[in-house]
Design a protein around this motif. Structure first.
Motif, PDB file in Angstrom:
ATOM      1  N   SER A 128       0.823  -1.213   0.000  1.00 59.41           N
ATOM      2  CA  SER A 128       0.000   0.000   0.000  1.00 59.41           C
ATOM      3  C   SER A 128       0.856   1.261   0.000  1.00 59.41           C
ATOM      4  O   SER A 128       0.330   2.369   0.050  1.00 59.41           O
ATOM      5  CB  SER A 128      -0.920   0.006   1.229  1.00 59.41           C
ATOM      6  N   GLU A 129       2.180   1.094  -0.063  1.00 54.10           N
ATOM      7  CA  GLU A 129       3.097   2.222  -0.064  1.00 54.10           C
ATOM      8  C   GLU A 129       3.463   2.596  -1.498  1.00 54.10           C
ATOM      9  O   GLU A 129       3.816   1.727  -2.301  1.00 54.10           O
ATOM     10  CB  GLU A 129       4.372   1.871   0.718  1.00 54.10           C
ATOM     11  N   ASP A 130       3.384   3.889  -1.817  1.00 55.88           N
ATOM     12  CA  ASP A 130       3.653   4.351  -3.178  1.00 55.88           C
ATOM     13  C   ASP A 130       5.139   4.544  -3.470  1.00 55.88           C
ATOM     14  O   ASP A 130       5.501   4.976  -4.570  1.00 55.88           O
ATOM     15  CB  ASP A 130       2.922   5.672  -3.438  1.00 55.88           C
ATOM     16  N   THR A 131       6.009   4.245  -2.505  1.00 56.01           N
ATOM     17  CA  THR A 131       7.443   4.449  -2.720  1.00 56.01           C
ATOM     18  C   THR A 131       7.979   3.538  -3.826  1.00 56.01           C
ATOM     19  O   THR A 131       8.923   3.900  -4.521  1.00 56.01           O
ATOM     20  CB  THR A 131       8.223   4.204  -1.420  1.00 56.01           C
ATOM     21  N   ARG A 132       7.388   2.351  -3.965  1.00 57.97           N
ATOM     22  CA  ARG A 132       7.740   1.441  -5.064  1.00 57.97           C
ATOM     23  C   ARG A 132       6.452   1.077  -5.786  1.00 57.97           C
ATOM     24  O   ARG A 132       5.783   0.108  -5.437  1.00 57.97           O
ATOM     25  CB  ARG A 132       8.448   0.185  -4.546  1.00 57.97           C
ATOM     26  N   PRO A 133       6.086   1.851  -6.795  1.00 59.95           N
ATOM     27  CA  PRO A 133       4.789   1.662  -7.458  1.00 59.95           C
ATOM     28  C   PRO A 133       4.557   0.246  -7.976  1.00 59.95           C
ATOM     29  O   PRO A 133       3.414  -0.242  -7.932  1.00 59.95           O
ATOM     30  CB  PRO A 133       4.832   2.678  -8.604  1.00 59.95           C
ATOM     31  N   VAL A 181      -0.690  -5.922  -8.991  1.00 53.36           N
ATOM     32  CA  VAL A 181      -0.775  -7.382  -9.058  1.00 53.36           C
ATOM     33  C   VAL A 181      -0.362  -7.793 -10.461  1.00 53.36           C
ATOM     34  O   VAL A 181      -0.926  -7.316 -11.451  1.00 53.36           O
ATOM     35  CB  VAL A 181      -2.196  -7.880  -8.749  1.00 53.36           C
ATOM     36  N   LEU A 182       0.635  -8.658 -10.529  1.00 56.28           N
ATOM     37  CA  LEU A 182       1.113  -9.145 -11.819  1.00 56.28           C
ATOM     38  C   LEU A 182       0.132 -10.164 -12.379  1.00 56.28           C
ATOM     39  O   LEU A 182      -0.243 -11.122 -11.692  1.00 56.28           O
ATOM     40  CB  LEU A 182       2.490  -9.786 -11.655  1.00 56.28           C
ATOM     41  N   MET A 183      -0.295  -9.948 -13.611  1.00 55.52           N
ATOM     42  CA  MET A 183      -1.061 -10.945 -14.356  1.00 55.52           C
ATOM     43  C   MET A 183      -0.164 -11.436 -15.475  1.00 55.52           C
ATOM     44  O   MET A 183       0.230 -10.659 -16.346  1.00 55.52           O
ATOM     45  CB  MET A 183      -2.355 -10.345 -14.921  1.00 55.52           C
ATOM     46  N   LEU A 226       0.709  -5.271 -15.195  1.00 54.86           N
ATOM     47  CA  LEU A 226       0.638  -4.938 -13.776  1.00 54.86           C
ATOM     48  C   LEU A 226      -0.628  -4.120 -13.527  1.00 54.86           C
ATOM     49  O   LEU A 226      -0.736  -2.977 -13.971  1.00 54.86           O
ATOM     50  CB  LEU A 226       1.870  -4.131 -13.358  1.00 54.86           C
ATOM     51  N   VAL A 227      -1.575  -4.717 -12.798  1.00 63.42           N
ATOM     52  CA  VAL A 227      -2.850  -4.066 -12.526  1.00 63.42           C
ATOM     53  C   VAL A 227      -2.826  -3.498 -11.108  1.00 63.42           C
ATOM     54  O   VAL A 227      -2.482  -4.212 -10.161  1.00 63.42           O
ATOM     55  CB  VAL A 227      -4.019  -5.061 -12.660  1.00 63.42           C
ATOM     56  N   PRO A 228      -3.151  -2.225 -10.912  1.00 59.67           N
ATOM     57  CA  PRO A 228      -3.125  -1.644  -9.561  1.00 59.67           C
ATOM     58  C   PRO A 228      -3.996  -2.424  -8.590  1.00 59.67           C
ATOM     59  O   PRO A 228      -5.147  -2.766  -8.895  1.00 59.67           O
ATOM     60  CB  PRO A 228      -3.666  -0.226  -9.775  1.00 59.67           C
ATOM     61  N   GLY A 287       6.528  -0.687 -15.435  1.00 62.52           N
ATOM     62  CA  GLY A 287       7.685  -1.111 -14.658  1.00 62.52           C
ATOM     63  C   GLY A 287       7.804  -2.625 -14.644  1.00 62.52           C
ATOM     64  O   GLY A 287       6.920  -3.351 -15.110  1.00 62.52           O
ATOM     65  N   ASP A 288       8.921  -3.102 -14.125  1.00 61.73           N
ATOM     66  CA  ASP A 288       9.199  -4.530 -14.074  1.00 61.73           C
ATOM     67  C   ASP A 288       8.917  -5.081 -12.687  1.00 61.73           C
ATOM     68  O   ASP A 288       9.465  -4.601 -11.692  1.00 61.73           O
ATOM     69  CB  ASP A 288      10.667  -4.800 -14.453  1.00 61.73           C
ATOM     70  N   PHE A 289       8.088  -6.091 -12.645  1.00 59.05           N
ATOM     71  CA  PHE A 289       7.790  -6.770 -11.375  1.00 59.05           C
ATOM     72  C   PHE A 289       9.021  -7.565 -10.941  1.00 59.05           C
ATOM     73  O   PHE A 289       9.731  -8.118 -11.772  1.00 59.05           O
ATOM     74  CB  PHE A 289       6.592  -7.702 -11.565  1.00 59.05           C
TER      75      PHE A 289
END
Length: 370
Positions: free
Chosen positions: A149-154, A159-161, A197-199, A242-244
Motif C-alpha cells: 500500500s506504499e507508493d514508494t515502489r509503485p 498485481v502481476l497478471m 501490472l494491474v493496480p 515497470g518490471d515486477f
C-alpha cells in the motif's frame, strides 16, 4: 428548459452514485472537476461515472426520463444528499448553471462543474475475454492482500497478471510476503509471454463488484489500461509501468520441515495470542514439534500469551516467528480445512498452501527473535 431531467427511486440512484464515487475516494481531488460525478442521460438509461484519471467506474440505472443531457455534479455532496432523503422517488434536473434535487418536501440546489472539463475517459481496444466470477473472486481474495500500500515502489502496489501454459497467474508482493495464484483454464486473457501490472486498488474495487454479481466478468486489455465489466458496472484502470521483481527464485522446491494443521484452529489460536501484542509488528512465535504446535506472543509491557494446537509435524524441532497480521492473513487466504506450513529453517521464508491443491502459495518472511 433543463438538459437533464429524470426521476429515480432513491435507493437505486444512491447505489449508482456510491459505486461510481468510489473511483475518486482513494485520492484527493485535483483542481476543478475531479471530485465530480458525471450524469449522462440517454433515453431511460442514466450512466453515472466517477474517475480520478487512474481509476474509472461507470454504472447504469434505469430512470423515468423527461430530458436527455449531461451534467457533472459534486459527487460526494450529491451522494450524501440522496442518502439523506426519504425513501421514494427523487427528482433530478439541471444544466451547467444549476442542478436541482428534490424528494417529498426536501429541495436542494447545487452548482455543477463544466461538463467539458470532465476528463476524457480511457477506451480499451483489446479483445474481450470472459472469466468465471467465482474463480476470479477467489483469486483476488487470495492475492491482492499481499500487494503493498506504499507508493514508494509503485510496481509493488500492483498485481502481476502473467500468461502461463494452462491459463493465467496472479502474483503480488510487498517484499515481506508473496502470494501466487494460478487460474487454469483462463486461456486467451493474455498472449503467450505477456505480462501486465494491474493496480491493487482497482482490484480491491473489483472484488466489491464481484461480491454482488453472479455474472461472468468481461476483461478487455489495452496497451495502457484494463477494463472489467461486471453486470451493468464497468471498471477501467490504468496499468502500472515497470518490471515486477523476479519472484520464482524466492520459492524453494523442497522443504525439510512440514506442518499440517487445522485452518480454523490455527486461525483462532493466532487471534487469541495477538490480543497481548502491542501492534502488528510484535512477532508471533511458533514452536514446531511432533504432535502439537505452540504459539506465543511476548511483550515487556503487557505480558505474554501461549496457546497450543494439535497438528502433524515432520522435521526438526524449532521456533520460528512471523508478523502476526501477515501470518493470520496467509492462513485465512488458504482454501480448505487444513493448512500446510513448510520451511527450511527459522531464518528462511516459509510457505502456506492448501493440502490438496498446487494452485496457491503464500510465502512469508520470518522475523528474527532472541
Amino acid at each position: 428548459m433543463y438538459p437533464v431531467k429524470l426521476r429515480c427511486e432513491r435507493d437505486n440512484l444512491l447505489d449508482a452514485l456510491a459505486t461510481a464515487g468510489r473511483a475518486g475516494s482513494g485520492r484527493s481531488g485535483g483542481p476543478g472537476v475531479l471530485p465530480g460525478i458525471r450524469l449522462s442521460l440517454v433515453g431511460d438509461r442514466l450512466e453515472v461515472t466517477g474517475t480520478d484519471q487512474d481509476l474509472t467506474i461507470s454504472t447504469e440505472v434505469v430512470v423515468a426520463r423527461q430530458g436527455d443531457g449531461v451534467v457533472v455534479t459534486p459527487g460526494r455532496l450529491l451522494t450524501d444528499i440522496v442518502r439523506a432523503l426519504e425513501p421514494g422517488a427523487v427528482q433530478v434536473q439541471g444544466d451547467e448553471e444549476e442542478l436541482q434535487v428534490s424528494a417529498g418536501r426536501s429541495q436542494f440546489m447545487l452548482r455543477p462543474y463544466r461538463s467539458g472539463d470532465f476528463p476524457q475517459l480511457p477506451s480499451s481496444s483489446g479483445e474481450t475475454v470472459s472469466l468465471s466470477t467465482a474463480g476470479l473472486a477467489e483469486a483476488l481474495r487470495q492475492v491482492v492482500r499481499a500487494a503493498s500500500s506504499e507508493d514508494t515502489r509503485p510496481v509493488l502496489t500492483g498485481v502481476l497478471m502473467a500468461a502461463e501454459a494452462e491459463g493465467i497467474r496472479l502474483v503480488a508482493t510487498d517484499s515481506y510476503r508473496l502470494a501466487v495464484k494460478d487460474l487454469p483454464g483462463a486461456k486467451g486473457v493474455l498472449s503467450e509471454g505477456q505480462k501486465v501490472l494491474v493496480p491493487s486498488r482497482a482490484l480491491n474495487e473489483l472484488q466489491r463488484l464481484l461480491g454482488t454479481s453472479a455474472d461472468a466478468v468481461e476483461l478487455q486489455l489495452g496497451a495502457h489500461d484494463a477494463k472489467f465489466a461486471v453486470g451493468h458496472v464497468k471498471l477501467t484502470t490504468r496499468l502500472i509501468e515497470g518490471d515486477f521483481p523476479p519472484y520464482r527464485q524466492l520459492i524453494p522446491f523442497n522443504y525439510p520441515n512440514r506442518l499440517v494443521i487445522g485452518r480454523e484452529a490455527f486461525t483462532d489460536a493466532i487471534r487469541r495470542v495477538r490480543l497481548v501484542a502491542r501492534d502488528a509488528t510484535t512477532p508471533a512465535r511458533i514452536s514446531l514439534r511432533s504432535g502439537t504446535v505452540q504459539l506465543s506472543v511476548i511483550t515487556n509491557d503487557w505480558g505474554q500469551a501461549v496457546d497450543e494446537v494439535d497438528a502433524k509435524y515432520e522435521g526438526a524441532e524449532m521456533t520460528i516467528a512471523f508478523n502476526p497480521q501477515y501470518l493470520a492473513e496467509g492462513v485465512e487466504a488458504v482454501v480448505g480445512d487444513e493448512v500446510v506450513l513448510e520451511t527450511i529453517d527459522a531464518l528462511k521464508p516459509a510457505t502456506l498452501k492448501p493440502t490438496d491443491k498446487n494452485d496457491y502459495v503464500y510465502l512469508l518472511m520470518p522475523v528474527r527473535v532472541a
